[in-house]
Design a protein around this motif. Structure first.
Motif, mmCIF file in Angstrom:
data_model
loop_
_atom_site.group_PDB
_atom_site.id
_atom_site.type_symbol
_atom_site.label_atom_id
_atom_site.label_comp_id
_atom_site.label_asym_id
_atom_site.label_seq_id
_atom_site.Cartn_x
_atom_site.Cartn_y
_atom_site.Cartn_z
ATOM 1 N N MET A 199 0.833 -1.188 0.000
ATOM 2 C CA MET A 199 0.000 0.000 0.000
ATOM 3 C C MET A 199 0.878 1.252 0.000
ATOM 4 O O MET A 199 2.001 1.245 0.507
ATOM 5 N N LEU A 200 0.359 2.333 -0.560
ATOM 6 C CA LEU A 200 1.083 3.608 -0.548
ATOM 7 C C LEU A 200 1.363 4.031 0.888
ATOM 8 O O LEU A 200 0.519 3.892 1.765
ATOM 9 N N LEU B 16 -8.178 -14.823 -1.573
ATOM 10 C CA LEU B 16 -8.613 -13.516 -2.045
ATOM 11 C C LEU B 16 -9.913 -13.673 -2.818
ATOM 12 O O LEU B 16 -10.003 -14.501 -3.730
ATOM 13 N N VAL B 17 -10.904 -12.885 -2.455
ATOM 14 C CA VAL B 17 -12.227 -12.983 -3.084
ATOM 15 C C VAL B 17 -12.597 -11.633 -3.682
ATOM 16 O O VAL B 17 -11.766 -10.721 -3.765
ATOM 17 N N LYS B 18 -13.850 -11.506 -4.117
ATOM 18 C CA LYS B 18 -14.316 -10.266 -4.725
ATOM 19 C C LYS B 18 -14.015 -9.073 -3.806
ATOM 20 O O LYS B 18 -14.350 -9.080 -2.619
ATOM 21 N N GLY B 19 -13.356 -8.052 -4.350
ATOM 22 C CA GLY B 19 -12.992 -6.871 -3.578
ATOM 23 C C GLY B 19 -11.595 -6.918 -2.998
ATOM 24 O O GLY B 19 -11.070 -5.893 -2.568
ATOM 25 N N SER B 20 -10.966 -8.114 -2.966
ATOM 26 C CA SER B 20 -9.592 -8.228 -2.468
ATOM 27 C C SER B 20 -8.617 -7.637 -3.487
ATOM 28 O O SER B 20 -8.862 -7.682 -4.691
ATOM 29 N N CYS B 21 -7.510 -7.134 -2.981
ATOM 30 C CA CYS B 21 -6.524 -6.485 -3.860
ATOM 31 C C CYS B 21 -5.136 -7.076 -3.663
ATOM 32 O O CYS B 21 -4.826 -7.651 -2.621
ATOM 33 N N PHE B 22 -4.297 -6.900 -4.681
ATOM 34 C CA PHE B 22 -2.897 -7.291 -4.602
ATOM 35 C C PHE B 22 -2.102 -6.403 -5.553
ATOM 36 O O PHE B 22 -2.665 -5.691 -6.378
ATOM 37 N N GLY B 23 -0.762 -6.426 -5.402
ATOM 38 C CA GLY B 23 0.087 -5.621 -6.266
ATOM 39 C C GLY B 23 0.497 -4.314 -5.616
ATOM 40 O O GLY B 23 0.460 -4.153 -4.390
ATOM 41 N N THR B 24 0.856 -3.340 -6.429
ATOM 42 C CA THR B 24 1.375 -2.064 -5.938
ATOM 43 C C THR B 24 1.054 -0.943 -6.924
ATOM 44 O O THR B 24 1.025 -1.158 -8.131
ATOM 45 N N LEU B 25 0.820 0.257 -6.390
ATOM 46 C CA LEU B 25 0.597 1.421 -7.245
ATOM 47 C C LEU B 25 1.915 2.065 -7.670
ATOM 48 O O LEU B 25 1.977 2.747 -8.683
ATOM 49 N N GLU B 26 2.952 1.858 -6.874
ATOM 50 C CA GLU B 26 4.275 2.398 -7.193
ATOM 51 C C GLU B 26 5.216 1.260 -7.567
ATOM 52 O O GLU B 26 5.220 0.223 -6.896
ATOM 53 N N PRO B 27 6.020 1.412 -8.627
ATOM 54 C CA PRO B 27 6.987 0.366 -8.981
ATOM 55 C C PRO B 27 7.908 0.079 -7.798
ATOM 56 O O PRO B 27 8.300 1.002 -7.065
ATOM 57 N N LEU B 28 8.237 -1.190 -7.591
ATOM 58 C CA LEU B 28 9.127 -1.540 -6.489
ATOM 59 C C LEU B 28 10.534 -1.027 -6.763
ATOM 60 O O LEU B 28 11.012 -1.081 -7.897
ATOM 61 N N PRO B 29 11.224 -0.516 -5.734
ATOM 62 C CA PRO B 29 12.605 -0.063 -5.933
ATOM 63 C C PRO B 29 13.521 -1.247 -6.211
ATOM 64 O O PRO B 29 13.169 -2.401 -5.957
ATOM 65 N N SER B 30 14.704 -0.950 -6.714
ATOM 66 C CA SER B 30 15.619 -2.007 -7.158
ATOM 67 C C SER B 30 15.967 -2.985 -6.053
ATOM 68 O O SER B 30 16.151 -4.183 -6.307
#
Length: 286
Positions: free
Chosen positions: A76-77, A108-122
Motif C-alpha cells: 500500500m502507498l 482472495l475474493v471479490k474486492g480483495s486487492c494485490f500488487g502495488t501502485l508504485e513500482p518496487l525499488p531495485s
C-alpha cells in the motif's frame, strides 16, 4: 467495461463508482485521482490456475477467487520499503507454488486487492507480488505508470488552483510570484456548512481563509435596548449584519500578522469551500 478508449463518459463514471467501493483503492487515492484513473483502468480475464504478478500495477478481484503465493502480496502507498522488504523474504519458485504452501496462504475474493501502485525499488524488485487464481477471474488493473502520470497531473492542477485562488484575492494582486509560490503549499482545502462560525469577535484568527465558493456574513456586536413584558427595557448584545465575504475574498491576515483580535464575527451564509492556511504556517513564512 471495454477498452478505456472505447468507453463512454457514462461507462467511465460507472468504473469510477466501482473503484470507490473497493476499500484498498479508495483509501489510497484522492477523489481527483480516482476520476482520472477511471478513464484508463482496464479489466483483465484470467483462467483458473493462472499466476498473476502485481509488480507493475494494483489489482482488484471483481469476480472469482485466488490465493496469494506469499504472505505479503500487496504494497500500500505510504508503507516503508525498508521494513516491508525485511518482512518479505524471497522463496524458490517451486516451493512457493506447491499445493501445500498455497493452501496456507490467504484466500482472495471479490474486492480483495494485490500488487502495488508504485513500482518496487531495485532493492526489492526480485520480490514477486503474485497470486494464483483458484477459478476463472475478472480482475481490475491500475497500471503503475498510469498512477504515476495521474498523480503528477493532479498535483500540478492542485498547485495551479491554489496559486490562482491566492492571487485572485485583492490583497494579493500585487504580490510577487515568488511570495505566492512560497505561500501556496501551506494552503489546505476545507468545506464548511452554512451557519458555521469561522472566527468570533475578540479572537485572533486561527487561519487565513480564501473563499473559493459560497459566501459568508460579517456581524458586529452592538448593545441594544430590548423591551421586555410590562414595559421594562434592558441592554443586551445583538448581532448586526454589516457586510459579506464572497468568492475570491480573504480574511484573517491582519489579525494573524499584527496579533490583534477580530472586531467582528464571520459566519458562513451558505456551504463554503475555501483554502485555509493555518496561523503557524503564515507566521513561519515571515
Amino acid at each position: 467495461m471495454g477498452r478505456p478508449i472505447l468507453r463512454t463518459a457514462r461507462e467511465h463514471k460507472i468504473v469510477y463508482r466501482m473503484m470507490k467501493l473497493i476499500p484498498d483503492i479508495n483509501v489510497q487515492l484522492s477523489d481527483a485521482e480516482l476520476k482520472e484513473l477511471s478513464t484508463s483502468t482496464v479489466k483483465e480475464y484470467w483462467e483458473k490456475g493462472s499466476t498473476v504478478v502485481g509488480n507493475q500495477g494494483f489489482y482488484a478481484i471483481l469476480k472469482g477467487s485466488a490465493r496469494s503465493q506469499k504472505r505479503l502480496y500487496k504494497r500500500m502507498l505510504g508503507e516503508n520499503f525498508d521494513s516491508w522488504a525485511l518482512e518479505t523474504s524471497p522463496q524458490p519458485a517451486e516451493e512457493s507454488s506447491s499445493a501445500s504452501n498455497l493452501a496456507d496462504q490467504e484466500l482472495l475474493v471479490k474486492g480483495s486487492c494485490f500488487g502495488t501502485l508504485e513500482p518496487l525499488p531495485s532493492k526489492v524488485r526480485k520480490i514477486r507480488l503474485s497470486i494464483i487464481t483458484e477459478e476463472d477471474c475478472e480482475i481490475l488493473k491500475i497500471s503503475c505508470f498510469d498512477y504515476l502520470r495521474v498523480r503528477e497531473e493532479v498535483a500540478k492542477h492542485e498547485r495551479v488552483a491554489k496559486e490562482e485562488l491566492i492571487r485572485n484575492c485583492s490583497y494579493y494582486h500585487d504580490w510577487p510570484q515568488l511570495n505566492i509560490l512560497q505561500l501556496a503549499p501551506h494552503l489546505q482545502w476545507r468545506q464548511f456548512p452554512a451557519g458555521h462560525e469561522l472566527v468570533k469577535v475578540g479572537e485572533i484568527s486561527a487561519f487565513i481563509g480564501f473563499i473559493s465558493s459560497g459566501f459568508c456574513n460579517i456581524y458586529k456586536e452592538v448593545k441594544a435596548l430590548v423591551e421586555l413584558p410590562l414595559g421594562k427595557r434592558v441592554r443586551r448584545i445583538k448581532r448586526v449584519a454589516v457586510g459579506q465575504l464572497h468568492r475570491n475574498e480573504s480574511f484573517g491576515e491582519t489579525s494573524i500578522l499584527l496579533q490583534v483580535p477580530f472586531t467582528c464575527t464571520v459566519v458562513t451564509a451558505t456551504a463554503v469551500k475555501m483554502g485555509v492556511i493555518d496561523a503557524d504556517a503564515v507566521l513561519s513564512t515571515q
